[in-house]
Scaffold this active site. Structure first.
Site, PDB file in Angstrom:
ATOM      1  N   ASP A   1       0.898  -1.197   0.027  1.00  0.00           N
ATOM      2  CA  ASP A   1       0.055   0.062  -0.086  1.00  0.00           C
ATOM      3  C   ASP A   1       1.006   1.385   0.149  1.00  0.00           C
ATOM      4  O   ASP A   1       2.152   1.191   0.003  1.00  0.00           O
ATOM      5  CB  ASP A   1      -0.971   0.025   1.173  1.00  0.00           C
TER       6      ASP A   1
ATOM      7  N   THR B   1       3.167  -0.724   8.542  1.00  0.00           N
ATOM      8  CA  THR B   1       3.953  -1.732   9.687  1.00  0.00           C
ATOM      9  C   THR B   1       4.319  -3.086   9.239  1.00  0.00           C
ATOM     10  O   THR B   1       5.165  -3.831   9.835  1.00  0.00           O
ATOM     11  CB  THR B   1       3.070  -1.625  11.085  1.00  0.00           C
TER      12      THR B   1
ATOM     13  N   HIS C   1      11.922 -21.101  11.133  1.00  0.00           N
ATOM     14  CA  HIS C   1      11.030 -21.674  12.114  1.00  0.00           C
ATOM     15  C   HIS C   1       9.556 -21.708  11.696  1.00  0.00           C
ATOM     16  O   HIS C   1       8.787 -22.765  12.014  1.00  0.00           O
ATOM     17  CB  HIS C   1      10.805 -21.009  13.659  1.00  0.00           C
TER      18      HIS C   1
END
Ligand code: RB5
Length: 149
Positions: free
Chosen positions: A8, A67, A98
């Site tokens: 975005d 973020t 992981h």
């Protein structure tokens, strides 16, 4: 390898450096947008990239918003998608080793473009650890089987 990339307006500043890193590695890129800094809705781009990974059209995906969080939440609504947010080199390695993350999500308001490109490289270069981690990813897949139609 083919990688879908989407962002975005909050993540678009990271795109040129990441595209350059992918091109340097000879990776085919499918860019689903956005293409300028106009305000858009991150779920649209998270879904567009996740759809390509979930369908197998692309091997992996790179997502960017302010973020990395909102766009990863949207992507993780797709069966078979494991989008992991990375904030530094360590988390970029961990989501591969992981969590077998097939999408890396980055924050344009968190990391600099050069650091983001380096993190994408680390994520691509780190193999899945298998062993106990494979059992845990299998449990995620079992949750998907229970909850996705
Ligand atoms: C857009 O302002 C911002 O909310 C978005 O880029 C992202 O950070 C959401 O998680």
């Amino acid at each position: 390898m083919k990688i879908a990339i989407g962002c975005d307006h909050g993540g678009i500043a990271l795109k040129p450096a990441i595209v350059a890193e992918l091109q340097r590695r000879g990776i085919d890129i499918v860019d689903v947008g956005c293409f300028d800094t106009s305000s858009v809705d991150y779920p649209d781009y998270g879904a567009a990239v996740a759809r390509k990974v979930a369908s197998g059209e692309c091997d992996k995906g790179v997502l960017m918003c302010g973020t990395g969080i909102g766009i990863s939440i949207a992507a993780n609504k797709f069966k078979g998608v494991r989008a992991g947010v990375a904030h530094d080199e360590f988390t970029a390695k961990m989501i591969a080793e992981h969590n077998a993350a097939n999408i890396i999500a980055l924050g344009g308001r968190i990391v600099a473009p050069e650091q983001a490109a380096k993190m994408v490289g680390i994520w691509l270069d780190t193999p899945f650890g298998g062993g106990r981690h494979a059992g845990r990813v299998a449990k995620i897949e079992a949750i998907e089987d229970e909850n996705f139609r």
